[in-house]
Write an enzyme that holds these catalytic residues in place. Structure first.
Site, PDB file in Angstrom:
ATOM      1  N   ASN A  27       0.854  -1.204   0.000  1.00 54.80           N
ATOM      2  CA  ASN A  27       0.000   0.000   0.000  1.00 54.80           C
ATOM      3  C   ASN A  27       0.884   1.246   0.000  1.00 54.80           C
ATOM      4  O   ASN A  27       2.106   1.150  -0.041  1.00 54.80           O
ATOM      5  CB  ASN A  27      -0.939  -0.030   1.211  1.00 54.80           C
ATOM      6  CG  ASN A  27      -0.156  -0.138   2.506  1.00 54.80           C
ATOM      7  OD1 ASN A  27       0.654   0.714   2.833  1.00 54.80           O
ATOM      8  ND2 ASN A  27      -0.376  -1.227   3.241  1.00 54.80           N
ATOM      9  N   LYS A  52     -11.178  -3.882  18.246  1.00 53.67           N
ATOM     10  CA  LYS A  52      -9.773  -4.285  18.423  1.00 53.67           C
ATOM     11  C   LYS A  52      -9.359  -4.282  19.894  1.00 53.67           C
ATOM     12  O   LYS A  52      -8.374  -4.898  20.258  1.00 53.67           O
ATOM     13  CB  LYS A  52      -8.863  -3.370  17.615  1.00 53.67           C
ATOM     14  CG  LYS A  52      -9.232  -3.363  16.121  1.00 53.67           C
ATOM     15  CD  LYS A  52      -8.029  -3.257  15.256  1.00 53.67           C
ATOM     16  CE  LYS A  52      -8.412  -3.271  13.796  1.00 53.67           C
ATOM     17  NZ  LYS A  52      -7.314  -3.681  12.937  1.00 53.67           N
TER      18      LYS A  52
HETATM   19  O1  C5P Z   1      -8.368  -2.631  10.454  1.00 52.30           O
HETATM   20  P1  C5P Z   1      -7.445  -1.520  10.109  1.00 52.30           P
HETATM   21  O2  C5P Z   1      -6.348  -1.910   9.167  1.00 52.30           O
HETATM   22  O3  C5P Z   1      -8.123  -0.251   9.686  1.00 52.30           O
HETATM   23  O4  C5P Z   1      -6.771  -1.148  11.525  1.00 52.30           O
HETATM   24  C1  C5P Z   1      -5.756  -0.203  11.639  1.00 52.30           C
HETATM   25  C2  C5P Z   1      -4.984  -0.411  12.907  1.00 52.30           C
HETATM   26  O5  C5P Z   1      -4.789  -1.789  13.147  1.00 52.30           O
HETATM   27  C3  C5P Z   1      -3.596   0.164  12.820  1.00 52.30           C
HETATM   28  O6  C5P Z   1      -3.200   0.535  14.121  1.00 52.30           O
HETATM   29  C4  C5P Z   1      -2.777  -0.999  12.285  1.00 52.30           C
HETATM   30  O7  C5P Z   1      -1.404  -0.878  12.606  1.00 52.30           O
HETATM   31  C5  C5P Z   1      -3.434  -2.162  12.976  1.00 52.30           C
HETATM   32  N1  C5P Z   1      -3.441  -3.423  12.231  1.00 52.30           N
HETATM   33  C6  C5P Z   1      -2.729  -4.502  12.709  1.00 52.30           C
HETATM   34  N2  C5P Z   1      -2.760  -5.703  12.059  1.00 52.30           N
HETATM   35  C7  C5P Z   1      -3.489  -5.861  10.949  1.00 52.30           C
HETATM   36  C8  C5P Z   1      -4.230  -4.772  10.446  1.00 52.30           C
HETATM   37  C9  C5P Z   1      -4.167  -3.566  11.107  1.00 52.30           C
HETATM   38  O8  C5P Z   1      -2.058  -4.366  13.725  1.00 52.30           O
HETATM   39  N3  C5P Z   1      -3.508  -7.027  10.337  1.00 52.30           N
END
Ligand code: C5P
Length: 429
Positions: A210, A357
């Site tokens: 990304n 989360k």
């Molecule tokens: O679900 P999303 O990607 O929007 O969540 C963002 C947050 O979750 C960020 O803090 C990112 O570092 C963390 N994240 C993570 N592991 C993942 C996806 C996101 O720790 N697989």
């Protein structure tokens, strides 16, 4: 407000060729808003002139202990008292020796002796002089006296030799000066930070990723270091060099990132103390190819469209949050901070994400808003917390967002919030 605005900085120059780099340091500090007073030793004036120093700093250079323009002869006391920071650059072997001995035979050494506040020195000398036992002794004495050091660095020298002794670059000295002046609200704390994108390989030449530049995490790491924390930075592939002083854990994929994060976070299991807080700003790929092909996928290998089968990546933030209710062995509560990059309805989605989360704090960022998101230098963030906090910040530079976030984490660590039901769980260590 700009950090340097109105800060009073005395810059003391010793007699070495690196004095020319100090001119750039003066220029940058003045541009940033600091009020500079240059003080040069008699030998420094062999390399730079008082006029150059005055033109760049906007203040007449001080060069004499008993200048006729200072009728009371108290310039050294006044300067020592009034400065927020005293920077000595270049600090020659001779100047370090005189400082270590407490000599006061010119204006610069006299004001160093009269100084009670922070002093930062940037040594510059031939590698043999730097390695000499006498210089080693002097450096040790000065460190014990509380003098801060920036450099010296290793590389080619003006004398033709290659080794340690090069004065640090102005940007490095500037950052060391900033650290010297930042209140140590995270002293004794360890902070784990994730930054950058992850890269999920399809085959030996292709990957899914990304747009994350890693800038936000880089700024958070720098702000934590300035605040006195020890920092572990788990970083996906980015082009930014890590801030000086972090313990870097470079990773590629989300699974690598999880492994590195857990090994740092759970370090207390092996008798070591794990971090007090984790700030997960990495843009982790949600999916990875189900299988990584060992050979390059050939064009047209399959008839029609190529179909990729993706498997979900582990959610590092959710996993750490589940562990954060477990106190460290010494009873400290830990804090986990996540980021939510959203496009539209950012606050509602961010609230829902924080709950799902389970993290303590979440920095919500509407990446579709102007000036916010990937690759920009600014971010509009709303910080929400488990304790009901909802704090919308204005559009700020990523540097200021990082500073505010570090202040919020320090405050949470110093004043643990609401009782957390997860604390009732037994400690699996
Ligand atoms: O679900 P999303 O990607 O929007 O969540 C963002 C947050 O979750 C960020 O803090 C990112 O570092 C963390 N994240 C993570 N592991 C993942 C996806 C996101 O720790 N697989």
């Amino acid at each position: 407000m700009n950090f340097w605005n109105g800060k009073r900085i005395v810059i003391g120059l010793g007699g070495g060729i690196a004095a020319y780099k100090c001119l750039e340091l003066i220029r940058r500090l003045r541009e940033a808003g600091a009020a500079i007073t240059p003080v040069a030793t008699p030998d420094a004036l062999r390399f730079v002139t008082p006029l150059t120093l005055q033109a760049l700093s906007g203040t007449p250079a001080r060069t004499e202990l008993f200048a006729p323009s200072e009728p009371d002869g108290m310039d050294h006391i006044r300067l020592a008292r009034e400065a927020d920071l005293l920077i000595v650059a270049p600090a020659t072997a001779n100047l370090l020796a005189r400082m270590a001995q407490g000599q006061a035979d010119d204006l610069l050494t006299a004001l160093l002796l009269a100084r009670r506040g922070p002093v930062l020195v940037a040594p510059a000398m031939n590698p043999a002089m730097w390695e000499h036992p006498a210089t080693r002794r002097n450096v040790l004495t000065l460190r014990e006296d509380g003098i801060l050091f920036a450099g010296p660095e290793t590389g080619p020298m003006a004398c033709g030799e290659d080794g340690q002794g090069r004065m640090s670059e102005p940007a490095t000295i500037l950052e060391a000066a900033r650290r010297a002046l930042t209140p140590k609200i995270l002293a004794g704390r360890r902070i784990l930070i994730t930054a950058g994108p992850t890269r999920e390989e399809l085959d030996p030449v292709r990957y899914l990723t990304n747009h994350s530049s890693g800038k936000m995490g880089w700024e958070i790491a720098r702000a934590a270091l300035r605040a006195g924390a020890q920092v572990d930075l788990v970083q996906g592939p980015v082009s930014l060099a890590p801030p000086l002083g972090v313990r870097l854990h470079p990773v590629t994929s989300a699974c690598d990132m999880l492994e590195a994060v857990l090994s740092v976070w759970l370090r207390n299991r092996c008798g070591q103390t794990g971090p007090d807080a984790a700030i997960l700003s990495a843009a982790v790929a949600d999916y990875r190819p189900e299988t990584r092909q060992t050979d390059k996928i050939k064009k047209g290998a399959e008839p029609g469209n190529l179909t990729l089968s993706l498997a979900p990546n582990p959610d590092i933030l959710a996993m750490l949050s589940a562990w954060s209710g477990v106190r460290l062995r010494d009873g400290r509560q830990r804090v986990v901070v996540g980021f939510a990059a959203e496009t539209g309805q950012a606050l509602e989605r961010g609230r829902e994400k924080r709950l799902r989360k389970g993290c303590d704090l979440m920095a919500i960022n509407d990446v579709s808003a102007p000036g916010s998101g990937f690759g920009t230098d600014t971010n509009a963030v709303t910080l929400i917390g488990r304790d009901g906090l909802e704090d919308p910040w204005p559009l700020l530079s990523k540097e200021l967002v990082a500073e505010r976030l570090i202040a919020a984490v320090a405050d949470w660590l110093d004043h643990p919030r609401v009782p957390d039901p997860r604390m009732d769980r037994c400690n699996p260590t």
